[in-house]
Design an enzyme around this catalytic site. Structure first.
Site, PDB file in Angstrom:
ATOM      1  N   CYS A 358       0.622  -1.106   0.068  1.00 26.17           N
ATOM      2  CA  CYS A 358       0.024  -0.086   0.124  1.00 26.17           C
ATOM      3  C   CYS A 358       0.945   1.147   0.048  1.00 26.17           C
ATOM      4  CB  CYS A 358      -0.960  -0.077   1.097  1.00 26.17           C
ATOM      5  SG  CYS A 358      -0.425  -0.524   2.740  1.00 26.17           S
ATOM      6  N   ARG A 387       7.262 -11.247   5.453  1.00 22.36           N
ATOM      7  CA  ARG A 387       6.989 -10.794   6.903  1.00 22.36           C
ATOM      8  C   ARG A 387       7.675 -11.877   7.934  1.00 22.36           C
ATOM      9  NH1 ARG A 387       0.567  -9.400   6.109  1.00 22.36           N
ATOM     10  NH2 ARG A 387       0.904  -7.824   4.469  1.00 22.36           N
ATOM     11  N   GLN A 405       0.680 -11.473  -2.557  1.00 25.62           N
ATOM     12  CA  GLN A 405      -0.971 -10.861  -2.570  1.00 25.62           C
ATOM     13  C   GLN A 405      -1.148 -10.496  -3.995  1.00 25.62           C
ATOM     14  OE1 GLN A 405       0.085  -7.793   0.623  1.00 25.62           O
ATOM     15  NE2 GLN A 405      -1.326  -9.025   1.634  1.00 25.62           N
ATOM     16  N   ASP A 407      -3.067  -7.933  -4.411  1.00 29.12           N
ATOM     17  CA  ASP A 407      -3.156  -6.862  -3.562  1.00 29.12           C
ATOM     18  C   ASP A 407      -4.017  -5.572  -4.628  1.00 29.12           C
ATOM     19  OD1 ASP A 407      -3.285  -5.691  -1.228  1.00 29.12           O
ATOM     20  OD2 ASP A 407      -1.283  -5.227  -1.073  1.00 29.12           O
ATOM     21  N   HIS A 409      -5.833  -1.720  -4.286  1.00 32.63           N
ATOM     22  CA  HIS A 409      -5.934  -0.432  -3.469  1.00 32.63           C
ATOM     23  C   HIS A 409      -7.117   0.447  -4.445  1.00 32.63           C
ATOM     24  CE1 HIS A 409      -2.518  -2.101  -1.591  1.00 32.63           C
ATOM     25  NE2 HIS A 409      -3.109  -1.616  -0.455  1.00 32.63           N
ATOM     26  N   LYS A 493     -11.918  -3.583   9.168  1.00 33.20           N
ATOM     27  CA  LYS A 493     -11.880  -4.660   8.065  1.00 33.20           C
ATOM     28  C   LYS A 493     -12.970  -5.626   8.140  1.00 33.20           C
ATOM     29  CE  LYS A 493      -8.608  -8.290   9.864  1.00 33.20           C
ATOM     30  NZ  LYS A 493      -7.279  -8.862   9.584  1.00 33.20           N
ATOM     31  N   HIS A 539      -8.356  -1.207   1.068  1.00 34.17           N
ATOM     32  CA  HIS A 539      -7.529  -2.219   0.715  1.00 34.17           C
ATOM     33  C   HIS A 539      -8.302  -3.327   0.527  1.00 34.17           C
ATOM     34  CE1 HIS A 539      -3.979  -0.025   2.905  1.00 34.17           C
ATOM     35  NE2 HIS A 539      -4.925   0.431   3.348  1.00 34.17           N
TER      36      HIS A 539
END
Length: 678
Positions: A358, A387, A405, A407, A409, A493, A539
């Site tokens: 992000c 991570r 991911q 991912d 946005h 979330k 997200h």
């Protein structure tokens, strides 16, 4: 609007007069005392669980909690943990007690013993536990008058003494193990035999079932090493795991689920099917995908990439490392520091492996002026992130240190935010359905107001964001379960909790509302009236991570992937060498249509070839013998052993291509394949 607990059951309510025990009131109300519906504890007006021998000081209405409820099972399991500890100290008198809480589907208890427990020890402990259960010992709660009295009684139990000294504000130990409901008083639960004699006891908050005969079914499952209070600097203990249920039938069902879960373990299947591995030389939690696994991974990526484009997303790319300062701007440091790899120093700067995408997407948004006409602006990438997961929680593909991911946005106006959240949630659910997972509920993760230092932003922002997510989740018609305190530091979330083929729940994709990062990065767009305004950032990840989704799919399908995902979709099996050329023509035609097809020309007999490819879970086997060659046909063999003989080659090719292209998730068989041709 309220968010309800998962699978909430309507509990009967009972009035308990002052000075009367809850058990007496339950009996007076005629509620069950035997079987799965037996009442084991009650819940008071403050929501705390109480023993049946609890007597309130004033009249009160309580909920009767049955053995077959989640709370009832937890009480049974914690009581079984006490019986385990009693059995251990009966057979191993020098054993020192740690703690023994209920956990999901079972319980454990930690012990300090001279040598590790053996399988034979577990058998002996089970036998002793059955004797204790049969004796009908009563669980009796006793309040200790003072810390000094507790220390005197527990002088021979060093770990219990340490718990006595722990204050309720210490984070790393759950003081509910020892503290009385509603206060800091210390309590012990004594086990009283049928003659009224105390035969064993443990420092414990409770509550417990009335007596041991309320534990109808249990099993000890395994032993593992554990460190006291989870700290490797402390003494290593022996942790004995077990499970307990409200009936023998439920225990048997659970044992079968465990066996089936073991058969479906994606780590085992990954090796057997040559999909992926975890080389020690690379490091813990860092998987590599083999060619067959790479095919499945590519199919997943191609699918979700195309779906994002169809849903209005634009594909972007960002690097694997970045200047450390970027994560200060985003707010992830210090909130997220514990799960990030440490910084690397070079060229006078500190760099970090990317833990999330992000912040970089924010820089793409900020790279030029933005107009309200561009919103919602949707950015997407397969972002590889890293991570630092502790070694104890790494588990195959479902918990790794390096993963990709899907991912995305979305940057939108506040007015657009509800519709964008709805759009993302529907997108996410459609992805799960396309992969054959259609049993799910939603979890709503919110801020923990008691820990304001762990969350950024104003109360008003949190209230507005939470209300939007709750309304969208409510409008979806799906069950909504509360997860208080589970939000990210930057906003609430919604996560999708999907059930697999054997009923296990997995957290999949998420939608998160973020009002903090746009502020930190000073993101702006020009509104219709010319004013500069702050966008909302939402997200979302549809798979969550490709690796985790891959692992879940492997277990959901027990390695028998749908044909559109299968590494090898079709294998040709000639009955004799002279039939190979016929199958080669079929292979060439199928490959021209994009079908992944091999021919087994090994020296194995036909039946062994069929067994081999069935074990490898190939969805379609095409057999060819003399009659098939003569008729320009093939015979279909399926994973379940069913067969269709003498299908014309052109019809076979058309049917196979249609099955794969429509992304059919069912495992093909003679019956459903014929139905698909009709």
């Amino acid at each position: 609007m309220s968010v309800q607990p998962s699978h909430a059951q309507q509990a009967p309510r009972v009035k308990v007069p002052a000075g009367t025990t809850a058990g007496a009131a339950v009996a007076e109300a005629g509620l069950p005392s035997k079987g799965p519906e037996a009442i084991v504890v009650v819940r008071d007006a403050e929501g705390d669980l109480r023993d049946l021998d609890w007597a309130p000081e004033s009249d009160v209405e309580v909920e009767a909690v049955a053995a077959e409820t989640d709370d009832g099972r937890n009480v049974i399991r914690h009581s079984a943990a006490h019986v385990l500890a009693q059995a251990v100290q009966n057979l191993f008198p020098d054993a020192k007690l740690g703690i023994g809480p209920p956990v999901r589907d079972g319980f454990y208890y930690d012990f300090d013993v001279d040598k590790p427990f053996t399988p034979e020890d577990l058998q002996a402990l089970e036998k002793r536990m059955k004797q204790i259960l049969k004796s009908g010992q009563k669980f009796s709660r006793r309040r200790l008058e003072s810390v000094e009295a507790a220390k005197q009684e527990l002088a021979s139990e060093p770990y219990k003494l340490e718990l006595v000294d722990i204050k309720s504000d210490v984070d790393d130990v759950d003081t509910s193990e020892v503290m009385e409901v509603g206060g800091g008083e210390l309590t012990v639960y004594d086990n009283i035999d049928r003659h009224g004699e105390r035969v064993w006891g443990d420092l414990c908050r409770g509550p417990h079932v009335p007596h041991t005969r309320f534990i109808p079914a249990f099993k000890l499952t395994r032993v593992a090493a554990a460190y006291w209070r989870g700290d490797q600097a402390n003494q290593q203990l022996q942790r004995v795991y077990g499970t307990a249920w409200e009936s023998k039938e439920k225990l048997e069902e659970y044992v079968e689920r465990l066996a089936e879960a073991e058969r479906r373990d994606h780590r085992k299947l990954g090796a057997e099917l040559d999909l992926f591995s975890f080389p020690d030389e690379i490091g813990s939690g860092l998987p590599v995908f083999h060619p067959k696994g790479g095919i499945i991974k590519r199919e997943m990526e191609d699918y979700v990439r195309q779906r994002h484009i169809e849903e209005g997303f634009e594909y972007v790319g960002t690097p694997h490392i970045t200047n450390d300062q970027l994560f200060h701007t985003s707010g992830h440091l210090p909130y997220y520091a514990d799960t990030m790899f440490p910084p690397m120093d070079f060229d006078g700067y500190q760099y970090r492996l990317k833990a999330m995408n992000c912040p970089m997407h924010n820089l793409i948004f900020r790279s030029r002026g933005r107009s309200y006409r561009e919103l919602p602006l949707r950015l997407f990438e397969f972002g590889h992130v890293y991570r630092y997961e502790k070694s104890g929680v790494i588990q195959g593909l479902t918990r790794v240190r390096g993963f990709a991911q899907d991912d995305s946005h979305s940057y939108c106006t506040k007015e657009q935010a509800p519709d964008e959240v709805k759009h993302l949630l529907n997108f996410m659910l459609s992805v799960l359905r396309d992969f054959g997972m259609d049993d799910f509920y939603l979890e709503m993760s919110t801020r923990d107001d008691s820990k304001p230092d762990k969350f950024a932003g104003s109360d008003a922002d949190w209230a507005e964001a939470t209300a939007i997510l709750e309304q969208v989740a409510h409008d979806s018609g799906l069950e909504l379960v509360a997860d208080p305190g589970g939000a990210a530091f930057y906003g609430p979330k919604i996560s999708v909790q999907a059930k697999d083929a054997i009923g296990r729940t997995w957290q999949m994709g998420t939608v998160q509302y973020d009002f903090n990062q746009p502020e930190g990065f000073e993101l702006e767009y020009q509104a219709a009236d010319g004013e500069r305004k702050r966008p909302v950032m939402i997200h979302s990840a549809k798979f969550g991570s490709i690796e985790r989704f891959f692992g879940v799919l492997t277990e959901h399908y027990a390695g028998a992937f749908p044909a559109w995902l299968a590494p090898v979709q079709v294998v040709g099996i000639p009955i004799a060498d002279e039939h190979v050329d016929h199958l080669e023509k079929v292979r060439k035609a199928l490959r021209a249509k994009g079908i992944r097809v091999d021919i087994d020309t090994s020296d194995d007999r036909m039946q062994k070839k069929i067994r081999n490819h069935t074990t490898q879970k190939v969805p379609f086997m095409l057999l060819a013998g003399g009659k098939d060659v003569e008729a320009d046909a093939v015979s279909f063999r399926f994973r379940d052993g069913s067969q269709i003989n003498g299908v014309g080659v052109d019809d076979a090719i058309t049917a196979l291509v249609d099955w794969v292209q429509r992304r059919e998730n069912a495992s093909p068989s003679a019956d459903n394949f014929r139905a698909g041709q009709a």
